[in-house]
Design a protein around this motif. Sequence first.
Motif, short mmCIF file in Angstrom:
data_model
loop_
_atom_site.label_atom_id
_atom_site.label_comp_id
_atom_site.label_asym_id
_atom_site.label_seq_id
_atom_site.Cartn_x
_atom_site.Cartn_y
_atom_site.Cartn_z
N LEU A 422 0.84 -1.19 0.00
CA LEU A 422 0.00 0.00 0.00
C LEU A 422 0.88 1.24 0.00
N THR A 423 1.79 1.29 -0.93
CA THR A 423 2.68 2.44 -1.06
C THR A 423 2.79 2.78 -2.54
N ALA A 424 2.56 4.03 -2.84
CA ALA A 424 2.67 4.47 -4.23
C ALA A 424 3.80 5.47 -4.35
N PRO A 425 4.67 5.31 -5.32
CA PRO A 425 5.70 6.33 -5.51
C PRO A 425 5.06 7.64 -5.92
N PRO A 426 5.61 8.76 -5.52
CA PRO A 426 5.03 10.04 -5.93
C PRO A 426 5.11 10.20 -7.44
N PRO A 427 4.12 10.83 -8.04
CA PRO A 427 4.19 11.04 -9.50
C PRO A 427 5.38 11.90 -9.84
N PRO A 428 6.03 11.65 -10.95
CA PRO A 428 7.22 12.43 -11.31
C PRO A 428 6.87 13.90 -11.52
N ASP A 429 7.65 14.74 -10.92
CA ASP A 429 7.48 16.18 -11.06
C ASP A 429 8.20 16.63 -12.33
N PRO A 430 7.50 17.30 -13.23
CA PRO A 430 8.18 17.72 -14.47
C PRO A 430 9.40 18.59 -14.22
N ALA A 431 9.44 19.25 -13.06
CA ALA A 431 10.59 20.13 -12.77
C ALA A 431 11.83 19.34 -12.40
N GLU A 432 11.66 18.05 -12.05
CA GLU A 432 12.81 17.24 -11.65
C GLU A 432 13.68 16.95 -12.86
N PRO A 433 15.02 17.05 -12.71
CA PRO A 433 15.90 16.76 -13.86
C PRO A 433 15.90 15.28 -14.23
N PHE A 434 15.67 14.40 -13.25
CA PHE A 434 15.64 12.96 -13.51
C PHE A 434 14.34 12.40 -12.94
N PRO A 435 13.22 12.62 -13.61
CA PRO A 435 11.93 12.22 -13.05
C PRO A 435 11.81 10.72 -12.84
N LEU A 440 11.22 6.37 -7.96
CA LEU A 440 11.55 5.05 -7.46
C LEU A 440 11.70 5.10 -5.94
N LEU A 441 10.96 4.23 -5.23
CA LEU A 441 11.00 4.18 -3.78
C LEU A 441 12.05 3.18 -3.32
N TRP A 442 12.72 3.50 -2.20
CA TRP A 442 13.76 2.63 -1.65
C TRP A 442 13.45 2.35 -0.19
N ASP A 443 13.78 1.15 0.25
CA ASP A 443 13.76 0.79 1.67
C ASP A 443 14.91 -0.16 1.93
N VAL A 444 15.45 -0.08 3.13
CA VAL A 444 16.50 -1.01 3.57
C VAL A 444 15.98 -1.73 4.81
N LEU A 445 16.00 -3.05 4.79
CA LEU A 445 15.49 -3.87 5.88
C LEU A 445 16.62 -4.65 6.52
N ALA A 446 16.82 -4.45 7.82
CA ALA A 446 17.73 -5.30 8.60
C ALA A 446 16.93 -6.51 9.05
N ASP A 447 17.25 -7.67 8.50
CA ASP A 447 16.44 -8.88 8.72
C ASP A 447 17.36 -10.03 9.12
N ARG A 553 9.21 0.09 -9.60
CA ARG A 553 8.64 1.14 -8.77
C ARG A 553 9.25 1.16 -7.37
N MET A 554 9.65 -0.01 -6.85
CA MET A 554 10.11 -0.05 -5.46
C MET A 554 11.22 -1.09 -5.31
N VAL A 555 12.25 -0.73 -4.56
CA VAL A 555 13.36 -1.64 -4.29
C VAL A 555 13.50 -1.77 -2.78
N VAL A 556 13.50 -3.00 -2.30
CA VAL A 556 13.72 -3.30 -0.89
C VAL A 556 15.04 -4.04 -0.78
N VAL A 557 15.99 -3.47 -0.08
CA VAL A 557 17.30 -4.09 0.11
C VAL A 557 17.24 -4.87 1.41
N GLN A 558 17.22 -6.18 1.32
CA GLN A 558 17.09 -7.05 2.50
C GLN A 558 18.49 -7.49 2.95
N ILE A 559 18.96 -6.86 4.01
CA ILE A 559 20.25 -7.22 4.59
C ILE A 559 20.00 -8.31 5.62
#
Length: 883
Positions: A422-435, A440-447, A553-559
């Motif tokens: 239930l997480t949506a990445p924010p829509p790309p802002d046209p003002a961003e140089p790299f929309p 792209l959403l990121w999370d890091v999980l200590a598991d 859309r989303m990357v979860v880095v599972q450490i």
Amino acid sequence: MTDSTRDLAIRLDWGDTPRRVTARVEGSDRRALPPDAAASVGRALPGLWESDDNDYLRALLTKVLFPPGVRRRFRTEVEALDRRGGTLRIRLRLPLPVDEQPLSLPELRWESVRVPGADAGPGVWDAWVRDPSSAPAPYGELGTDARFTLVREVETPSVTDRRADRPLGPVVIADATGVYGHVRTPTGTHEFPRPGDQDLAAADSRLVETALDGSHLTVARAQSPATADTIRQRLIGAGAFYFGGHHREGGLVVAERPGSARGVLLDGESLSRWLVDHEVPLAVLLACESASGAAATGSASAPLSLAERLARDGVDHVVAVHGMVNHAQAARFAGAFFAGLAQGHDIDVALRRSAGAFVATRAVPVLYTCRRDGDFSVGLRRRPRPSGLSTAAHRIATGADSQATAAPDERFRVSLETRWCLTAPPPPDPAEPFPRASSLLWDVLADPSGGDLAQPLNDFERTLHQTRLDAGLDPFEPRHWYVYDHDEHPDRATAGLTAVLTPPYIRRHRSRNTPPPPDRGVGLVVRKRARAAPDHGFIDDLRQLANAEWDLRMVVVQIHGAGERTDTVREAAQEVARDLGIGEYLLRARTPGGIEEPTAPILPVRSGTASSEPAAELWRTVTDAASSLVAAAAAPLDAEAVVDDLNLTDRWGDVSQETDRLRKLALSWPAGYRKLSAAHAARRVGPARYASLCLAAADDADLGRWLSAGSAGQGLPVPGSFRGLRLESGVVDAFVLGLLRTGADHDAVFAAWEREGPSPAVRRALEVARVRSADGAAHITEAELWDADVAIALDRAGLVRRDIRELDPGGGCPGSWALLARRRPTEADARWLCGMKPAMRRLAGLEPDDGPYDHRHQRNLLEHRGALRPLLPQPGGSTVLHG
């Protein structure tokens, strides 16, 4: 029931000249006999089998499949079969297609190969082993001999063997036999006659339902005649797919729209993608020539048969037909086949038992598989969910190095499934140089436990998708989660990544005839061992994922760190988060029931003898383990003796030093820490008792154990017991809410802690707790859900018993979203979300954002987004000094 089978794997490969093939026996231990000399397959094309005289082709295929070495091994296997009974499964291991191959090996009718029959004596077998060219008498064919089953096992570039089993869903029946008229295909237009007897045309579907009635398999029928959309929707969660109808040029003929008899072509590419995306393990295609490709159909648009294509793309098992089949034959076969599955027979055995429906015809039912583990059962060997770990995690700020071992905060507990589904990445802002990178959403999980993540996420994605369809909303493709193990494939982060994902990745090409539905994109779990994670090469690989050519859309880095210490995993996750520019990381909660993640064993008491200084001895052992990680035979921890030693002398220094040692013990040896924490709560005297309370207050479950042990010991402390110490505001809040949660909110201890001045949100929870309904529950209204902090405090106090979906049906209160973010989502939650307004569904990523970027709309949703992801506390929180 499972069938007693013995496998004989025969590998076929192309020789060094066209039309010549080698065959050899492969064993389960991966050792293989050397191949015999290559034999020619001549012009053994599928189309030639329409001739009445095909004895030459049978003899040709017999020589190819059974050279001398294979014949000798086959005879040995049959002799063993005659002694013990059962079935010999012949697994033809077929190579990947190659450019300019003269013909397709999987399409050849290996079922026609002649072997000595069941009544053949040793003399017949001796003659056949010497020379199979003379037809032995009596003789039989592989496809009709009851002793054998034949499986076409194809190679696939994708990883299929590691796919985790899931509970078997229904058998989806798609009937398109009533479709007729002109149908356009890539090479032209084909006409299909109107069925004369409509009841006979649909008989196969009825017989499938009858065969499965009362069995462990259930049925879900698509609207008849089936359309492409109904098939796609029904495949979500399906355990098998059955299609009855027509086939042309590698596709299935389906209805143009619901209720229409006009046909259109469902291309094999789309069907394959749906089956693989939804992990449907079995497809049964009762359609003419569904196992035949270009050689039989004369169409260059379908170089591979539809059945072979599905198997090579990653569908576990595919049943299809060589040749033409009429409605009556299809009905007899389908009823018998699914009756065999309902009785518990393996797929290949059920096919062999039902093949009699095609006797006296040129049609042959065949089975393709991409599984190499030899599992041909349907729903009988279900492995338990590998994700039976806690779905809860804590959000922790990365902070400075000195804060690497800081305890989590219960206010910022989240559900992993809720956070990532239930997480949506924010829509790309046209003002961003790299929309693209900014969306792209990121999370890091200590598991530390390293449990599976993708399976429960995909399970809930299917639930969301099906609930959306049930609610009558527009189709919206679910997010599909994949796993990439960087330790196994460290050089694949940018090149060839999709080839090593689990489950196998299928690029989502869209049909030219149908506009694509909105898509929630792809989620990726990148697994990395803790000791190898803090590496610049790994970080560079992660950053390059933002340039992926697929809809990531989303990357979860599972450490993770099986066998490694908890603090090692946490510190690695924190460093990765910092390197990626993320201000927080997630720490997975402990496994329910006290089952611990693997850690390096330590020796609490040396030599198994009592120590005169147990507290000092324990600390030296923890320090040694932290520096050397040398495994030793663990002796029992006498936690009471350690606490009594601390009461006699300050062996661990002042309260801050004692807290630090307890924290390090919790990270290196969680089970020992919990035992010591309980003894500390029950027996520790003076202000130093605050050391364990401070740590326990970070987790409500730990605090509940601390309060129970303290009550059973010397009683619960009042704030005045900790004179000279600064009481953290979070500890005061946690203690008050813990007393509310355990029902101990009526005595002098509770009154003393209430006078310490808990936060406004906790004070509001106390006011709500005093107003009780007739059943004794706290009277919570929609007003309490407008403040996310109040809603969380009520939840921590155990007061939220009324369903928030009833209190806030429209999802307009930030507190409702805060509570949703804390708990594992359910089917009822999915229905609640789908019933909201589009703006609220968009907040959860369940409504496509296909309009222009709207700054005002984003500001309107900001308050609710903050409830889903509140800001972490800043260093230097408020404290209370007791003098």
